[in-house]
Design an enzyme around this catalytic site. Structure first.
Site, PDB file in Angstrom:
ATOM      1  CB  SER A 164      -4.569  -5.496   9.913  1.00 18.45           C
ATOM      2  OG  SER A 164      -3.209  -5.210   9.650  1.00 18.45           O
ATOM      3  CG  HIS A 209      -4.155  -8.699   6.889  1.00 18.56           C
ATOM      4  ND1 HIS A 209      -4.340  -9.284   5.653  1.00 18.56           N
ATOM      5  CD2 HIS A 209      -3.371  -7.618   6.668  1.00 18.56           C
ATOM      6  CE1 HIS A 209      -3.707  -8.585   4.722  1.00 18.56           C
ATOM      7  NE2 HIS A 209      -3.105  -7.557   5.318  1.00 18.56           N
ATOM      8  CG  ASP A 220      -0.150  -5.708   6.861  1.00 20.04           C
ATOM      9  OD1 ASP A 220      -0.480  -6.103   5.730  1.00 20.04           O
ATOM     10  OD2 ASP A 220      -0.924  -5.123   7.637  1.00 20.04           O
ATOM     11  CG  MET A 225       5.110  -4.058   5.481  1.00 16.10           C
ATOM     12  SD  MET A 225       4.494  -2.389   5.803  1.00 16.10           S
ATOM     13  CE  MET A 225       2.736  -2.720   6.016  1.00 16.10           C
ATOM     14  CG  HIS A 257      -0.447  -7.902   2.616  1.00 12.28           C
ATOM     15  ND1 HIS A 257      -1.186  -6.757   2.803  1.00 12.28           N
ATOM     16  CD2 HIS A 257      -0.018  -7.868   1.330  1.00 12.28           C
ATOM     17  CE1 HIS A 257      -1.199  -6.058   1.677  1.00 12.28           C
ATOM     18  NE2 HIS A 257      -0.489  -6.706   0.779  1.00 12.28           N
ATOM     19  CG  MET A 274       3.137  -5.544   1.195  1.00 14.69           C
ATOM     20  SD  MET A 274       2.196  -4.362   2.185  1.00 14.69           S
ATOM     21  CE  MET A 274       1.842  -5.367   3.616  1.00 14.69           C
ATOM     22  CG  MET A 276      -3.081  -3.144  -1.605  1.00 17.39           C
ATOM     23  SD  MET A 276      -3.065  -3.617   0.133  1.00 17.39           S
ATOM     24  CE  MET A 276      -2.630  -2.091   0.959  1.00 17.39           C
ATOM     25  N   GLY A 326       1.942   0.111   3.200  1.00 16.31           N
ATOM     26  CA  GLY A 326       3.067   0.532   4.038  1.00 16.31           C
ATOM     27  C   GLY A 326       2.683   0.831   5.479  1.00 16.31           C
ATOM     28  CG  PHE A 327       2.909   3.643   6.920  1.00 16.74           C
ATOM     29  CD1 PHE A 327       3.846   3.567   7.947  1.00 16.74           C
ATOM     30  CD2 PHE A 327       3.347   3.969   5.642  1.00 16.74           C
ATOM     31  CE1 PHE A 327       5.191   3.817   7.707  1.00 16.74           C
ATOM     32  CE2 PHE A 327       4.691   4.222   5.390  1.00 16.74           C
ATOM     33  CZ  PHE A 327       5.617   4.142   6.424  1.00 16.74           C
ATOM     34  CG  ASP A 353      -4.961  -4.642   3.621  1.00 17.43           C
ATOM     35  OD1 ASP A 353      -5.206  -4.062   4.702  1.00 17.43           O
ATOM     36  OD2 ASP A 353      -3.843  -5.120   3.344  1.00 17.43           O
ATOM     37  N   GLY A 410      -8.034   1.188   5.615  1.00 16.10           N
ATOM     38  CA  GLY A 410      -9.048   2.206   5.887  1.00 16.10           C
ATOM     39  C   GLY A 410     -10.450   1.654   6.086  1.00 16.10           C
ATOM     40  N   GLY A 463      -7.274  -2.845  10.749  1.00 15.26           N
ATOM     41  CA  GLY A 463      -6.249  -2.703  11.783  1.00 15.26           C
ATOM     42  C   GLY A 463      -6.621  -1.630  12.779  1.00 15.26           C
TER      43      GLY A 463
HETATM   44  C1  DX5 Z   1      -1.134  -1.500   4.754  1.00 10.26           C
HETATM   45  C2  DX5 Z   1      -1.497  -2.871   5.245  1.00 10.26           C
HETATM   46  C3  DX5 Z   1      -2.800  -2.994   5.924  1.00 10.26           C
HETATM   47  C4  DX5 Z   1      -2.988  -2.204   7.181  1.00 10.26           C
HETATM   48  C5  DX5 Z   1      -4.455  -1.868   7.290  1.00 10.26           C
HETATM   49  O1  DX5 Z   1      -0.053  -1.623   3.890  1.00 10.26           O
HETATM   50  O2  DX5 Z   1      -1.490  -3.773   4.158  1.00 10.26           O
HETATM   51  O3  DX5 Z   1      -3.074  -4.372   6.195  1.00 10.26           O
HETATM   52  O4  DX5 Z   1      -2.600  -2.882   8.347  1.00 10.26           O
HETATM   53  O5  DX5 Z   1      -4.606  -1.064   8.368  1.00 10.26           O
HETATM   54  P1  DX5 Z   1      -5.852  -0.107   8.587  1.00 10.26           P
HETATM   55  O6  DX5 Z   1      -7.059  -0.949   8.738  1.00 10.26           O
HETATM   56  O7  DX5 Z   1      -5.491   0.620   9.834  1.00 10.26           O
HETATM   57  O8  DX5 Z   1      -5.943   0.808   7.389  1.00 10.26           O
HETATM   58 ZN    ZN Z   2      -2.175  -5.815   4.562  1.00  3.24          ZN
END
Ligand code: DX5
Ligand code: ZN
Length: 226
Positions: free
Chosen positions: A8, A33, A35, A37, A67, A69, A138, A143-144, A176, A178, A198
């Site tokens: 990611s 991946h 993201d 947003m 992705h 959002m 998820m 968001g982060f 997706d 953690g 990520g």
């Molecule tokens: C969160 C994103 C994820 C995020 C995952 O909203 O959708 O794709 O980048 O990041 P890690 O792997 O650091 O949790």
């Molecule tokens: Zn994502």
């Protein structure tokens, strides 16, 4: 089904995005991946179509697992047509029409659309499972990057495996949020096959090595799968 790592890019260094992305692919990542947003749908702003277009040019053969959002994904379907795949939260109505529109604008794959399911009950998934490439669970609040894995996601993955089997379908299951060395075993044993990561890849240390180790850990967990 084969395990794949989807680095990611949210946690990459954006001043050297293509190089970071390539390093993650060199370590065994097979798709990126991305993201997207908008600061409305989720409380963060990341990147949009220009960055996706630049990545597409820099890494022509790679599937960009976008992705979305964002508040009005319908308005942006053409902007992501070259990405390879787009995913959106399963709150769109009517979902089938939206998915059909995405599929017909995308020249790169037969079924390029996927769903993310943050909180909805299983019963509604059946509406569209036959026409999506995969379903994304998820495992953090969207968001982060860099958040802690929410263990309740494991049950959702297991339920999806059961639903897929009972319906005789072939969608894949992505997770997706953690996903890291300490959680990857559990998600793989639960049944996830596409692993977004990520922070675990871009956070610290050598990107290629981080990706390689994560993939290795995921594969070892598959081997111990009952
Ligand atoms: C969160 C994103 C994820 C995020 C995952 O909203 O959708 O794709 O980048 O990041 P890690 O792997 O650091 O949790
Ligand atoms: Zn994502």
């Amino acid at each position: 089904m084969a395990i794949e790592i989807a680095p990611s890019i949210l946690s990459a260094n954006f001043s050297r995005l293509a190089a970071d992305a390539k390093a993650a692919l060199d370590g065994g990542g097979t798709l990126l991946h991305v993201d997207v947003m908008d600061g409305h749908f989720v409380p963060n702003i990341t990147i949009g179509p220009p960055v996706v277009a630049s990545l597409r040019k820099a890494l022509p053969g790679v599937i960009l697992d976008c992705h979305l959002m964002i508040e009005n994904p319908d308005n942006f379907i053409p902007a992501f047509a070259d990405a390879g795949r787009v995913g959106f939260p399963f709150t769109r109505k009517p979902a089938r029409t939206f998915i059909a529109r995405c599929s017909s604008s995308n020249p790169m794959a037969a079924n390029p659309v996927w769903l993310s399911i943050p909180r909805l009950p299983c019963t509604r998934w059946n509406e569209v499972l036959d026409i999506v490439h995969h379903v994304l669970v998820m495992s953090v609040n969207p968001g982060f990057g860099g958040q802690k894995f929410i263990p309740a996601a494991l049950q959702k993955i297991k339920t999806l495996v059961e639903v897929r089997e009972s319906l005789g379908q072939s969608f894949r299951i992505e997770v997706d949020g953690g996903v890291a060395l300490d959680t990857v075993g559990d998600v793989v044993r639960a049944g996830a096959e596409l692993l977004v990561a990520g922070n675990a890849i871009f956070g610290k240390g050598d990107i290629t090595e981080n990706a390689r180790k994560l993939l290795q850990a995921a594969r070892s967990a598959t081997l111990t799968h009952a």
